[in-house]
Write a protein that holds these residues in place. Structure first.
Motif, PDB file in Angstrom:
ATOM      1  N   ILE A  44     -41.137 -31.000  -3.954  1.00 19.33           N
ATOM      2  CA  ILE A  44     -41.357 -29.828  -3.107  1.00 19.33           C
ATOM      3  C   ILE A  44     -40.922 -28.556  -3.818  1.00 19.33           C
ATOM      4  CG2 ILE A  44     -39.184 -29.981  -1.791  1.00 19.33           C
ATOM      5  CD1 ILE A  44     -42.617 -28.703  -0.549  1.00 19.33           C
ATOM      6  N   ILE A  45     -39.916 -28.626  -4.662  1.00 20.26           N
ATOM      7  CA  ILE A  45     -39.526 -27.431  -5.434  1.00 20.26           C
ATOM      8  C   ILE A  45     -40.672 -27.033  -6.359  1.00 20.26           C
ATOM      9  CG2 ILE A  45     -37.979 -26.548  -7.229  1.00 20.26           C
ATOM     10  CD1 ILE A  45     -35.810 -28.466  -5.988  1.00 20.26           C
ATOM     11  N   VAL A  46     -41.220 -27.997  -7.074  1.00 19.69           N
ATOM     12  CA  VAL A  46     -42.346 -27.707  -7.976  1.00 19.69           C
ATOM     13  C   VAL A  46     -43.547 -27.213  -7.175  1.00 19.69           C
ATOM     14  CG1 VAL A  46     -43.962 -28.700  -9.656  1.00 19.69           C
ATOM     15  CG2 VAL A  46     -41.521 -29.288  -9.758  1.00 19.69           C
ATOM     16  N   SER A  47     -43.792 -27.821  -6.033  1.00 23.10           N
ATOM     17  CA  SER A  47     -44.881 -27.387  -5.164  1.00 23.10           C
ATOM     18  C   SER A  47     -44.681 -25.938  -4.721  1.00 23.10           C
ATOM     19  CB  SER A  47     -44.973 -28.300  -3.938  1.00 23.10           C
ATOM     20  OG  SER A  47     -45.908 -27.793  -3.008  1.00 23.10           O
ATOM     21  N   ALA A  48     -43.472 -25.589  -4.332  1.00 24.68           N
ATOM     22  CA  ALA A  48     -43.179 -24.211  -3.919  1.00 24.68           C
ATOM     23  C   ALA A  48     -43.456 -23.239  -5.054  1.00 24.68           C
ATOM     24  CB  ALA A  48     -41.724 -24.100  -3.467  1.00 24.68           C
ATOM     25  N   MET A  49     -43.044 -23.617  -6.264  1.00 20.82           N
ATOM     26  CA  MET A  49     -43.262 -22.741  -7.408  1.00 20.82           C
ATOM     27  C   MET A  49     -44.754 -22.582  -7.699  1.00 20.82           C
ATOM     28  SD  MET A  49     -40.085 -24.002  -9.799  1.00 20.82           S
ATOM     29  CE  MET A  49     -40.276 -22.760 -11.097  1.00 20.82           C
ATOM     30  N   LYS A  50     -45.527 -23.652  -7.547  1.00 22.97           N
ATOM     31  CA  LYS A  50     -46.962 -23.582  -7.804  1.00 22.97           C
ATOM     32  C   LYS A  50     -47.699 -22.823  -6.708  1.00 22.97           C
ATOM     33  CE  LYS A  50     -47.541 -27.695 -10.660  1.00 22.97           C
ATOM     34  NZ  LYS A  50     -48.216 -29.007 -10.753  1.00 22.97           N
ATOM     35  N   ARG A  51     -47.274 -22.988  -5.463  1.00 20.98           N
ATOM     36  CA  ARG A  51     -47.954 -22.332  -4.335  1.00 20.98           C
ATOM     37  C   ARG A  51     -47.634 -20.840  -4.246  1.00 20.98           C
ATOM     38  NH1 ARG A  51     -49.983 -25.727  -0.158  1.00 20.98           N
ATOM     39  NH2 ARG A  51     -49.496 -27.912  -0.534  1.00 20.98           N
ATOM     40  N   HIS A  52     -46.507 -20.435  -4.795  1.00 18.29           N
ATOM     41  CA  HIS A  52     -46.066 -19.033  -4.675  1.00 18.29           C
ATOM     42  C   HIS A  52     -45.718 -18.464  -6.045  1.00 18.29           C
ATOM     43  CE1 HIS A  52     -45.979 -19.704  -0.352  1.00 18.29           C
ATOM     44  NE2 HIS A  52     -45.290 -20.808  -0.578  1.00 18.29           N
ATOM     45  N   PRO A  53     -46.680 -18.472  -6.967  1.00 13.44           N
ATOM     46  CA  PRO A  53     -46.362 -18.075  -8.342  1.00 13.44           C
ATOM     47  C   PRO A  53     -45.954 -16.612  -8.502  1.00 13.44           C
ATOM     48  CG  PRO A  53     -48.727 -18.279  -8.066  1.00 13.44           C
ATOM     49  CD  PRO A  53     -48.085 -18.806  -6.809  1.00 13.44           C
ATOM     50  N   LEU A  54     -46.364 -15.763  -7.599  1.00 14.87           N
ATOM     51  CA  LEU A  54     -46.041 -14.337  -7.732  1.00 14.87           C
ATOM     52  C   LEU A  54     -44.776 -13.944  -6.978  1.00 14.87           C
ATOM     53  CD1 LEU A  54     -49.644 -12.848  -7.501  1.00 14.87           C
ATOM     54  CD2 LEU A  54     -48.323 -13.509  -9.534  1.00 14.87           C
ATOM     55  N   GLU A  55     -44.164 -14.885  -6.297  1.00 16.94           N
ATOM     56  CA  GLU A  55     -42.936 -14.613  -5.548  1.00 16.94           C
ATOM     57  C   GLU A  55     -41.734 -14.829  -6.456  1.00 16.94           C
ATOM     58  OE1 GLU A  55     -42.769 -13.290  -2.604  1.00 16.94           O
ATOM     59  OE2 GLU A  55     -44.934 -13.395  -2.208  1.00 16.94           O
ATOM     60  N   GLU A  56     -41.177 -13.737  -6.930  1.00 13.95           N
ATOM     61  CA  GLU A  56     -40.091 -13.795  -7.911  1.00 13.95           C
ATOM     62  C   GLU A  56     -38.910 -14.624  -7.441  1.00 13.95           C
ATOM     63  OE1 GLU A  56     -36.926 -10.628  -9.729  1.00 13.95           O
ATOM     64  OE2 GLU A  56     -39.017  -9.964  -9.575  1.00 13.95           O
ATOM     65  N   LYS A  57     -38.498 -14.462  -6.197  1.00 15.80           N
ATOM     66  CA  LYS A  57     -37.319 -15.200  -5.709  1.00 15.80           C
ATOM     67  C   LYS A  57     -37.592 -16.696  -5.586  1.00 15.80           C
ATOM     68  CE  LYS A  57     -34.188 -12.092  -5.530  1.00 15.80           C
ATOM     69  NZ  LYS A  57     -33.092 -12.158  -6.498  1.00 15.80           N
ATOM     70  N   VAL A  58     -38.803 -17.076  -5.233  1.00 15.11           N
ATOM     71  CA  VAL A  58     -39.138 -18.506  -5.191  1.00 15.11           C
ATOM     72  C   VAL A  58     -39.051 -19.069  -6.605  1.00 15.11           C
ATOM     73  CG1 VAL A  58     -40.967 -20.202  -4.750  1.00 15.11           C
ATOM     74  CG2 VAL A  58     -40.571 -18.340  -3.115  1.00 15.11           C
ATOM     75  N   GLN A  59     -39.556 -18.322  -7.581  1.00 16.03           N
ATOM     76  CA  GLN A  59     -39.522 -18.785  -8.967  1.00 16.03           C
ATOM     77  C   GLN A  59     -38.090 -18.880  -9.487  1.00 16.03           C
ATOM     78  OE1 GLN A  59     -42.453 -19.913 -10.318  1.00 16.03           O
ATOM     79  NE2 GLN A  59     -43.143 -19.406  -8.250  1.00 16.03           N
ATOM     80  N   GLU A  60     -37.303 -17.845  -9.217  1.00 19.49           N
ATOM     81  CA  GLU A  60     -35.911 -17.847  -9.672  1.00 19.49           C
ATOM     82  C   GLU A  60     -35.133 -19.004  -9.066  1.00 19.49           C
ATOM     83  OE1 GLU A  60     -31.904 -15.071  -9.349  1.00 19.49           O
ATOM     84  OE2 GLU A  60     -33.854 -14.152  -8.977  1.00 19.49           O
ATOM     85  N   ARG A  61     -35.254 -19.165  -7.765  1.00 23.71           N
ATOM     86  CA  ARG A  61     -34.496 -20.227  -7.095  1.00 23.71           C
ATOM     87  C   ARG A  61     -35.062 -21.608  -7.396  1.00 23.71           C
ATOM     88  NH1 ARG A  61     -32.624 -17.212  -1.535  1.00 23.71           N
ATOM     89  NH2 ARG A  61     -31.383 -15.656  -2.642  1.00 23.71           N
ATOM     90  N   GLY A  62     -36.348 -21.685  -7.660  1.00 21.91           N
ATOM     91  CA  GLY A  62     -36.926 -22.958  -8.079  1.00 21.91           C
ATOM     92  C   GLY A  62     -36.378 -23.397  -9.429  1.00 21.91           C
ATOM     93  N   CYS A  63     -36.316 -22.451 -10.377  1.00 23.22           N
ATOM     94  CA  CYS A  63     -35.726 -22.753 -11.692  1.00 23.22           C
ATOM     95  C   CYS A  63     -34.272 -23.163 -11.531  1.00 23.22           C
ATOM     96  CB  CYS A  63     -35.830 -21.543 -12.620  1.00 23.22           C
ATOM     97  SG  CYS A  63     -37.487 -21.146 -13.189  1.00 23.22           S
ATOM     98  N   TRP A  64     -33.563 -22.425 -10.709  1.00 24.01           N
ATOM     99  CA  TRP A  64     -32.138 -22.665 -10.445  1.00 24.01           C
ATOM    100  C   TRP A  64     -31.941 -24.085  -9.914  1.00 24.01           C
ATOM    101  CZ3 TRP A  64     -29.313 -20.260  -5.719  1.00 24.01           C
ATOM    102  CH2 TRP A  64     -27.929 -20.174  -5.946  1.00 24.01           C
ATOM    103  N   ALA A  65     -32.768 -24.444  -8.914  1.00 23.20           N
ATOM    104  CA  ALA A  65     -32.637 -25.761  -8.289  1.00 23.20           C
ATOM    105  C   ALA A  65     -32.993 -26.883  -9.262  1.00 23.20           C
ATOM    106  CB  ALA A  65     -33.519 -25.839  -7.040  1.00 23.20           C
ATOM    107  N   LEU A  66     -34.085 -26.723 -10.005  1.00 24.21           N
ATOM    108  CA  LEU A  66     -34.467 -27.774 -10.959  1.00 24.21           C
ATOM    109  C   LEU A  66     -33.383 -27.954 -12.015  1.00 24.21           C
ATOM    110  CD1 LEU A  66     -38.276 -27.055 -11.392  1.00 24.21           C
ATOM    111  CD2 LEU A  66     -37.216 -28.960 -10.156  1.00 24.21           C
ATOM    112  N   GLY A  67     -32.821 -26.859 -12.497  1.00 28.06           N
ATOM    113  CA  GLY A  67     -31.728 -26.964 -13.460  1.00 28.06           C
ATOM    114  C   GLY A  67     -30.521 -27.671 -12.873  1.00 28.06           C
TER     115      GLY A  67
END
Length: 180
Positions: A44-67
Motif C-alpha cells: 500500500i505504501i508503494v501503491s500510494a506513491m504510484k497513485r499520487h506521484p505529484l504529492e510531495e508529502k506522500v512521496q517523502e513519507r513513502g520513502c521514509w516508511a519504506l526505509g
C-alpha cells in the motif's frame, strides 16, 4: 487498521500521507515492522506513491516508511518485489528540489542497499544516479548530504558496478586532486 484505512481510501491524499507516516512510526518496533510487511503494508505504501506521484508529502513519507521497514530483513525482499526501489527513485526524480523527498529517498536507498541483492538492483534501476543528483542538487542541506553519503557508502560496499557508477557520476574523488 492503518493498512486497511489506506487500502479503503487509495484516492485520498491525506489518508495516504498520514498512513505512510504512521507506518514509519510503527516500523520502528520490530514486531510491528514484521507484521506490516506480512499484511500488505509495503504494497500500500508503494501503491500510494504510484497513485499520487505529484504529492510531495506522500512521496517523502513513502520513502521514509519504506526505509524504516528495512529493519526487518524479510521486508527488504518484499520492498524489492513490490517495486519499492523504483518508487523511491521515481519520487526522487519527480521532486528534485524537495529536500525531504531527496533526504528520505537517499536514506531509504541506503537501508535497502544493505541487502546484497537489493544493492545491485538499486544500481541497475538508477538509484546511484538519483543519490548523486540529490547530493549535487542540495549542497547546502546537511541532511541530504549525510543521507546521500551514507547511501553511496552502502551501495559501493560490495558492488563494483555501483562503484563505477558513483565514480562516473561525480560521486567519487574529484579528478586531478590528490587522494589519501
Amino acid at each position: 487498521a492503518v493498512v486497511a484505512a489506506m487500502w479503503g481510501h487509495v484516492g485520498e491524499v491525506r489518508v495516504q500521507e498520514q498512513g505512510c507516516g504512521c507506518l514509519y512510526n510503527l516500523s520502528r518496533h520490530p514486531v510491528c515492522s514484521h507484521e506490516i510487511g506480512e499484511v500488505g503494508g509495503i504494497a500500500i505504501i508503494v501503491s500510494a506513491m504510484k497513485r499520487h506521484p505529484l504529492e510531495e508529502k506522500v512521496q517523502e513519507r513513502g520513502c521514509w516508511a519504506l526505509g524504516g521497514l528495512t529493519g526487518y530483513v524479510d521486508n527488504q525482499e518484499i520492498i524489492a518485489a513490490s517495486e519499492g526501489i523504483g518508487a523511491i527513485i521515481f519520487a526522487m526524480a519527480t521532486h528534485p528540489s524537495a529536500e525531504g523527498v531527496q533526504g528520505q529517498g537517499c536514506a531509504a536507498l541506503c537501508s535497502i542497499g544493505l541487502h546484497t541483492a537489493n544493492c545491485a538492483r538499486v544500481g541497475v534501476e538508477g538509484g546511484v544516479q538519483a543519490v548523486v543528483a540529490a547530493i549535487n542538487g542540495h549542497k547546502r542541506d546537511g541532511l541530504v548530504q549525510a543521507a546521500g553519503c551514507a547511501a553511496l557508502a552502502t551501495l559501493s560496499l560490495h558492488n563494483g558496478d555501483n562503484v563505477g557508477m558513483i565514480h562516473r557520476g561525480g560521486g567519487g574523488p574529484p579528478a586531478g586532486r590528490a587522494r589519501g
